[in-house]
Scaffold this motif. Structure first.
Motif, PDB file in Angstrom:
ATOM      1  N   THR A 120      18.468  24.988  13.838  1.00 38.12           N
ATOM      2  CA  THR A 120      18.789  24.196  15.028  1.00 38.12           C
ATOM      3  C   THR A 120      18.150  22.814  14.988  1.00 38.12           C
ATOM      4  N   GLY A 121      17.458  22.490  13.907  1.00 42.23           N
ATOM      5  CA  GLY A 121      16.834  21.185  13.767  1.00 42.23           C
ATOM      6  C   GLY A 121      15.444  21.153  14.369  1.00 42.23           C
ATOM      7  N   ALA A 122      14.878  19.960  14.377  1.00 41.93           N
ATOM      8  CA  ALA A 122      13.515  19.757  14.865  1.00 41.93           C
ATOM      9  C   ALA A 122      13.546  19.540  16.373  1.00 41.93           C
ATOM     10  N   ILE A 123      13.522  20.638  17.124  1.00 41.55           N
ATOM     11  CA  ILE A 123      13.550  20.530  18.586  1.00 41.55           C
ATOM     12  C   ILE A 123      12.293  21.106  19.224  1.00 41.55           C
ATOM     13  N   THR A 153      10.552  29.886  14.688  1.00 39.66           N
ATOM     14  CA  THR A 153       9.885  28.646  15.084  1.00 39.66           C
ATOM     15  C   THR A 153      10.757  27.456  14.701  1.00 39.66           C
ATOM     16  N   ARG A 154      10.643  26.416  15.515  1.00 39.54           N
ATOM     17  CA  ARG A 154      11.416  25.193  15.281  1.00 39.54           C
ATOM     18  C   ARG A 154      10.436  24.037  15.229  1.00 39.54           C
ATOM     19  N   PRO A 155      10.479  23.227  14.157  1.00 42.09           N
ATOM     20  CA  PRO A 155       9.523  22.123  14.063  1.00 42.09           C
ATOM     21  C   PRO A 155       9.702  21.136  15.211  1.00 42.09           C
ATOM     22  N   ASN A 156       8.607  20.467  15.540  1.00 40.02           N
ATOM     23  CA  ASN A 156       8.653  19.446  16.579  1.00 40.02           C
ATOM     24  C   ASN A 156       9.455  18.244  16.107  1.00 40.02           C
ATOM     25  N   PRO A 157      10.124  17.572  17.035  1.00 35.21           N
ATOM     26  CA  PRO A 157      10.862  16.367  16.643  1.00 35.21           C
ATOM     27  C   PRO A 157       9.886  15.258  16.247  1.00 35.21           C
ATOM     28  N   PRO A 158      10.360  14.287  15.462  1.00 35.87           N
ATOM     29  CA  PRO A 158       9.493  13.193  15.080  1.00 35.87           C
ATOM     30  C   PRO A 158       9.018  12.425  16.315  1.00 35.87           C
ATOM     31  N   ALA A 159       7.807  11.936  16.256  1.00 34.27           N
ATOM     32  CA  ALA A 159       7.246  11.179  17.372  1.00 34.27           C
ATOM     33  C   ALA A 159       8.037   9.885  17.563  1.00 34.27           C
TER      34      ALA A 159
END
Length: 161
Positions: A120-123, A153-159
């Motif tokens: 689902t991408g970085a959400i 787990t889903r990575p955090n979006p870029p800052a």
């Protein structure tokens, strides 16, 4: 006299110790269980373990081994399972895909329950998927080892910046 007592003791040991019949009970039942549930401690406050995977897991697949605890069958056995709503926050088709059944091949004791993980991408954050084996008409699920939770787990979006 000591030789006679020693010899008599030795004869008695052989006479009394070698002819004891052992009648151990043999369990003839059959159940299916998750290997992960057998080998991994449950989540605190729950009766099932949790497997954590990233939403970009290599190949997009998580395989959970299912054991047949019984004599191997001469033909394939189709085993059903379900997604348990309580304990599941993931959405079918959005976060994961499962079929609801698996096949233990003839003359085998294991099969894999395959969970397709959707990237689902970085959400950020995570979602949970609780799976429960149901078995079939001849092979029920083990009460103690029928559930496993998959945490995606889903990575955090870029800052932003």
């Amino acid at each position: 006299m000591k030789k006679i007592i020693s010899l008599f003791s030795l004869v008695m040991v052989f006479l009394l110790g070698s002819c004891i019949e052992q009648n151990y009970p043999i369990w003839e039942g059959a159940v299916v269980e998750f290997q992960t549930a057998v080998t991994t401690a449950p989540v605190a406050g729950q009766t099932y373990p949790r497997v954590t995977v990233a939403n970009n897991v290599q190949g997009g697949v998580v395989n959970l081994q299912v054991n047949l605890v019984a004599r191997q069958r001469p033909s394939d056995e189709t085993i059903t399972y379900r997604v348990v709503p309580e304990g599941t926050t993931a959405v079918q088709g959005t976060d994961y895909n499962v079929t609801g059944s698996l096949v233990i091949p003839a003359n085998s004791s294991t099969a894999n329950l395959t969970v397709q993980i959707v990237n689902t991408g970085a959400i950020g954050g995570f979602v949970d998927l609780l799976l429960e084996l149901e078995g079939n008409a001849n092979i029920p699920a083990s009460e103690n080892y029928k559930r496993v939770q998959v945490r995606i787990t889903r990575p955090n979006p870029p800052a932003a910046g």
